[in-house]
Write a protein that holds these residues in place. Structure first.
Motif, PDB file in Angstrom:
ATOM      1  N   GLY A   1       0.807  -1.217   0.000  1.00  0.00           N
ATOM      2  CA  GLY A   1       0.000   0.000   0.000  1.00  0.00           C
ATOM      3  C   GLY A   1       0.840   1.267   0.000  1.00  0.00           C
ATOM      4  O   GLY A   1       0.320   2.362  -0.234  1.00  0.00           O
ATOM      5  N   LEU A   2       2.133   1.134   0.272  1.00  0.00           N
ATOM      6  CA  LEU A   2       3.026   2.288   0.340  1.00  0.00           C
ATOM      7  C   LEU A   2       3.961   2.378  -0.859  1.00  0.00           C
ATOM      8  O   LEU A   2       4.909   3.161  -0.846  1.00  0.00           O
ATOM      9  N   VAL A   3       3.730   1.555  -1.876  1.00  0.00           N
ATOM     10  CA  VAL A   3       4.631   1.563  -3.037  1.00  0.00           C
ATOM     11  C   VAL A   3       4.641   2.934  -3.710  1.00  0.00           C
ATOM     12  O   VAL A   3       5.711   3.460  -4.060  1.00  0.00           O
ATOM     13  N   ALA A   4       3.475   3.536  -3.901  1.00  0.00           N
ATOM     14  CA  ALA A   4       3.437   4.855  -4.539  1.00  0.00           C
ATOM     15  C   ALA A   4       4.128   5.923  -3.676  1.00  0.00           C
ATOM     16  O   ALA A   4       4.971   6.684  -4.191  1.00  0.00           O
ATOM     17  N   PRO A   5       3.837   6.022  -2.369  1.00  0.00           N
ATOM     18  CA  PRO A   5       4.576   6.985  -1.538  1.00  0.00           C
ATOM     19  C   PRO A   5       6.076   6.697  -1.473  1.00  0.00           C
ATOM     20  O   PRO A   5       6.892   7.624  -1.457  1.00  0.00           O
ATOM     21  N   LEU A   6       6.467   5.408  -1.444  1.00  0.00           N
ATOM     22  CA  LEU A   6       7.887   5.078  -1.432  1.00  0.00           C
ATOM     23  C   LEU A   6       8.561   5.506  -2.736  1.00  0.00           C
ATOM     24  O   LEU A   6       9.616   6.144  -2.737  1.00  0.00           O
ATOM     25  N   GLY A   7       7.939   5.136  -3.853  1.00  0.00           N
ATOM     26  CA  GLY A   7       8.551   5.427  -5.147  1.00  0.00           C
ATOM     27  C   GLY A   7       8.604   6.904  -5.459  1.00  0.00           C
ATOM     28  O   GLY A   7       9.650   7.438  -5.831  1.00  0.00           O
ATOM     29  N   GLN A   8       7.460   7.581  -5.323  1.00  0.00           N
ATOM     30  CA  GLN A   8       7.405   8.984  -5.712  1.00  0.00           C
ATOM     31  C   GLN A   8       7.790   9.934  -4.580  1.00  0.00           C
ATOM     32  O   GLN A   8       8.321  11.006  -4.818  1.00  0.00           O
ATOM     33  N   GLY A   9       7.528   9.519  -3.322  1.00  0.00           N
ATOM     34  CA  GLY A   9       7.827  10.406  -2.192  1.00  0.00           C
ATOM     35  C   GLY A   9       9.210  10.221  -1.616  1.00  0.00           C
ATOM     36  O   GLY A   9       9.862  11.199  -1.234  1.00  0.00           O
ATOM     37  N   ALA A  10       9.698   8.963  -1.541  1.00  0.00           N
ATOM     38  CA  ALA A  10      11.002   8.694  -0.931  1.00  0.00           C
ATOM     39  C   ALA A  10      12.125   8.579  -1.958  1.00  0.00           C
ATOM     40  O   ALA A  10      13.211   9.104  -1.760  1.00  0.00           O
TER      41      ALA A  10
ATOM     42  N   LEU B   1      12.301 -14.522   5.663  1.00  0.00           N
ATOM     43  CA  LEU B   1      13.261 -13.938   4.729  1.00  0.00           C
ATOM     44  C   LEU B   1      12.681 -12.694   4.071  1.00  0.00           C
ATOM     45  O   LEU B   1      13.375 -11.672   3.904  1.00  0.00           O
ATOM     46  N   PHE B   2      11.426 -12.751   3.693  1.00  0.00           N
ATOM     47  CA  PHE B   2      10.757 -11.610   3.069  1.00  0.00           C
ATOM     48  C   PHE B   2      10.766 -10.395   3.994  1.00  0.00           C
ATOM     49  O   PHE B   2      11.071  -9.269   3.579  1.00  0.00           O
ATOM     50  N   MET B   3      10.467 -10.608   5.270  1.00  0.00           N
ATOM     51  CA  MET B   3      10.418  -9.494   6.215  1.00  0.00           C
ATOM     52  C   MET B   3      11.798  -8.877   6.436  1.00  0.00           C
ATOM     53  O   MET B   3      11.933  -7.654   6.552  1.00  0.00           O
TER      54      MET B   3
ATOM     55  N   TRP C   1      17.694   1.582  -6.837  1.00  0.00           N
ATOM     56  CA  TRP C   1      18.015   0.290  -7.447  1.00  0.00           C
ATOM     57  C   TRP C   1      18.428  -0.739  -6.404  1.00  0.00           C
ATOM     58  O   TRP C   1      18.191  -1.931  -6.582  1.00  0.00           O
ATOM     59  N   LEU C   2      19.048  -0.314  -5.310  1.00  0.00           N
ATOM     60  CA  LEU C   2      19.354  -1.247  -4.219  1.00  0.00           C
ATOM     61  C   LEU C   2      18.059  -1.727  -3.570  1.00  0.00           C
ATOM     62  O   LEU C   2      17.910  -2.910  -3.243  1.00  0.00           O
ATOM     63  N   ALA C   3      17.111  -0.819  -3.392  1.00  0.00           N
ATOM     64  CA  ALA C   3      15.810  -1.199  -2.831  1.00  0.00           C
ATOM     65  C   ALA C   3      15.114  -2.217  -3.731  1.00  0.00           C
ATOM     66  O   ALA C   3      14.533  -3.194  -3.245  1.00  0.00           O
ATOM     67  N   PHE C   4      15.181  -1.985  -5.026  1.00  0.00           N
ATOM     68  CA  PHE C   4      14.584  -2.926  -5.977  1.00  0.00           C
ATOM     69  C   PHE C   4      15.238  -4.303  -5.858  1.00  0.00           C
ATOM     70  O   PHE C   4      14.546  -5.328  -5.814  1.00  0.00           O
ATOM     71  N   ALA C   5      16.571  -4.352  -5.785  1.00  0.00           N
ATOM     72  CA  ALA C   5      17.282  -5.627  -5.683  1.00  0.00           C
ATOM     73  C   ALA C   5      16.916  -6.360  -4.393  1.00  0.00           C
ATOM     74  O   ALA C   5      16.765  -7.590  -4.379  1.00  0.00           O
ATOM     75  N   LEU C   6      16.762  -5.634  -3.299  1.00  0.00           N
ATOM     76  CA  LEU C   6      16.401  -6.258  -2.029  1.00  0.00           C
ATOM     77  C   LEU C   6      14.987  -6.831  -2.072  1.00  0.00           C
ATOM     78  O   LEU C   6      14.710  -7.875  -1.480  1.00  0.00           O
ATOM     79  N   LEU C   7      14.087  -6.161  -2.789  1.00  0.00           N
ATOM     80  CA  LEU C   7      12.733  -6.700  -2.940  1.00  0.00           C
ATOM     81  C   LEU C   7      12.754  -7.975  -3.780  1.00  0.00           C
ATOM     82  O   LEU C   7      11.993  -8.913  -3.515  1.00  0.00           O
ATOM     83  N   VAL C   8      13.625  -8.026  -4.792  1.00  0.00           N
ATOM     84  CA  VAL C   8      13.768  -9.260  -5.567  1.00  0.00           C
ATOM     85  C   VAL C   8      14.241 -10.395  -4.662  1.00  0.00           C
ATOM     86  O   VAL C   8      13.725 -11.523  -4.722  1.00  0.00           O
ATOM     87  N   LEU C   9      15.212 -10.107  -3.800  1.00  0.00           N
ATOM     88  CA  LEU C   9      15.686 -11.109  -2.842  1.00  0.00           C
ATOM     89  C   LEU C   9      14.553 -11.564  -1.925  1.00  0.00           C
ATOM     90  O   LEU C   9      14.391 -12.756  -1.669  1.00  0.00           O
ATOM     91  N   GLY C  10      13.765 -10.615  -1.442  1.00  0.00           N
ATOM     92  CA  GLY C  10      12.628 -10.974  -0.599  1.00  0.00           C
ATOM     93  C   GLY C  10      11.640 -11.859  -1.309  1.00  0.00           C
ATOM     94  O   GLY C  10      10.953 -12.676  -0.681  1.00  0.00           O
ATOM     95  N   GLY C  11      11.567 -11.727  -2.632  1.00  0.00           N
ATOM     96  CA  GLY C  11      10.657 -12.558  -3.409  1.00  0.00           C
ATOM     97  C   GLY C  11      10.990 -14.036  -3.350  1.00  0.00           C
ATOM     98  O   GLY C  11      10.098 -14.883  -3.478  1.00  0.00           O
TER      99      GLY C  11
ATOM    100  N   MET D   1      15.321  -3.032   2.621  1.00  0.00           N
ATOM    101  CA  MET D   1      14.843  -2.190   1.526  1.00  0.00           C
ATOM    102  C   MET D   1      14.491  -0.794   2.032  1.00  0.00           C
ATOM    103  O   MET D   1      14.837   0.224   1.422  1.00  0.00           O
ATOM    104  N   ALA D   2      13.806  -0.735   3.172  1.00  0.00           N
ATOM    105  CA  ALA D   2      13.395   0.559   3.714  1.00  0.00           C
ATOM    106  C   ALA D   2      14.589   1.397   4.167  1.00  0.00           C
ATOM    107  O   ALA D   2      14.508   2.627   4.197  1.00  0.00           O
TER     108      ALA D   2
END
Length: 405
Positions: free
Chosen positions: A241-250, A295-297, A310-320, A303-304
């Motif tokens: 639910g925070l993807v838009a605030p993270l991407g555009q706001g952070a 592992l996901f958590m 791009w590091l945040a993106f890579a960490l989300l891939v790892l969480g996947g 990521m946060a």
């Protein structure tokens, strides 16, 4: 000798269920991201965004168990078709409002609620039908393939959602989803699906749900599925639910890159699911389920804390990779631990557990407005990690019950 996956893909009924489910789920995730981006641009409030997103998933909590009981008495094919047609009609209405310049945030919120109500039938209808068509000897492969595909749709859907929102606006995004869902309903109309149904007795539904819960109480593994599903959805997937605030706001990136960020975790889940489906990853099912959630958590926390997109993106891939184990074993454990006569109602309870995600999203949205989206993700993920560790410790004290005959 053919592999189980090749056998499954040669089955017309399985192929139809698999492909329609894949396209329909991709459109659901497309709409989820597009609606969040629309709410963010209109309000710039993380809480408003999480409300709009949460309404799409809230019906899973409210109606999941009820839908599971209904699917044991009503035609599952008909339920699945309605779950395609009704959201397609809603998408058509929202696209029309957007084209005429009358679309408002509350329209999208109500549309998400109605479409989400139909989405709450997914686990107990289409996912169960996939297992039925595959047969007992191929159920693990079928669920692994379907879970892998579900991860792919969670990656492709938001990515397409970001691109469609940036280039086509809400009108184009919802036109696409309407057309795809109408086509899916047409395809399912030709499905031949044999089903043994019981007489529908609405008065008995609460009793039947309670009967399923009493059975689950005697099965530590089923209790683990319920508990970890609640924690993972309420505390970990709250980040969605925070993807838009993270991407555009952070991270200050475009809507298309917001869509890519949303696709990170499911991309990792897709790769992990492929390894599981192919048989390259083999481990204790309960450990893969709970450990994958943990592992996901951990990946969400890192990521946060990341200073770079791009590091945040890579960490989300790892969480996947963690959610691959979690998602694959969630359905597999339920379908192998529960007797056939209780599977739909217990899968409905799993849907209800998944439906706790909106509560977590709302909490994360409130924390985000106070502390920022990064802090909100960290707080929620740490709490989820602590609860998951407690459940895993408790499980080790109780051996699994033998599977039903």
């Amino acid at each position: 000798m053919d592999s189980p996956i090749r056998e499954l893909l040669r089955s017309p009924d399985f192929l139809r269920l698999w492909l329609v489910g894949a396209f329909a789920n991709a459109m659901r995730w497309l709409e989820l991201l597009a609606s969040g981006l629309f709410a963010w641009e209109a309000t710039h409030s993380a809480f408003a965004v999480t409300v709009v997103v949460a309404l799409r998933q809230l019906p899973q909590l409210l109606f999941g168990a009820f839908a599971g009981a209904l699917s044991e008495a009503l035609n599952r094919k008909l339920i699945f078709m309605l779950a395609l047609v009704v959201p397609a009609l809603i998408s058509t209405l929202l696209a029309t409002l957007a084209a005429t310049g009358h679309l408002e945030v509350w329209h999208v919120a109500v549309g998400n609620l109605v479409s989400g109500t139909m989405w709450s039938t997914e686990m107990s209808t289409r996912r169960r039908m996939v297992g039925e068509v595959a047969g007992p000897h191929r159920i693990v492969n079928a669920i692994a393939l379907d879970s892998m595909t579900s991860a792919a749709t969670r990656a492709v859907g938001p990515l397409l959602g970001g691109i469609a929102f940036q280039w086509l606006g809400m009108k184009g995004a919802y036109t696409i989803t309407a057309l795809v869902q109408f086509a899916g309903a047409f395809a399912i109309a030709g499905l031949v699906h044999a089903q043994v149904t019981r007489r529908l007795d609405l008065v008995r539904i609460p009793h039947e749900i309670a009967e399923g819960l009493r059975f689950a109480w005697t099965r530590p593994t089923i209790l683990l599925v319920f508990g970890i599903t609640i924690v993972t959805n309420a505390f970990a997937f709250a980040y969605s639910g925070l993807v838009a605030p993270l991407g555009q706001g952070a991270f200050h990136v475009s809507p298309a890159l917001v869509g890519l960020l949303a696709a990170g975790e499911p991309l990792g889940a897709l790769i992990g699911g492929a390894l599981i489906a192919a048989g390259f990853l083999r481990m204790d099912r309960r450990l893969a389920f709970a450990g994958g959630a943990a592992l996901f958590m951990c990946a969400l926390i890192l990521m946060a804390l990341s200073p770079f997109y791009w590091l945040a993106f890579a960490l989300l891939v790892l969480g996947g990779f963690g959610t691959a184990g979690f998602g694959n074993m969630q359905s597999t454990l339920m379908l192998t631990e529960a007797p056939p006569e209780m599977r739909s109602r217990l899968m409905g309870v799993v849907t209800m557990c998944i439906g706790t995600a909106p509560l977590g999203q709302l909490a994360a949205g409130a924390i985000s407005d106070a502390l920022g989206p990064r802090s909100a993700v960290i707080v929620m993920a740490v709490m989820g990690l602590l609860l998951t560790g407690g459940m895993m410790a408790a499980l080790r004290k109780r051996p699994p019950a033998p599977p039903p005959v």
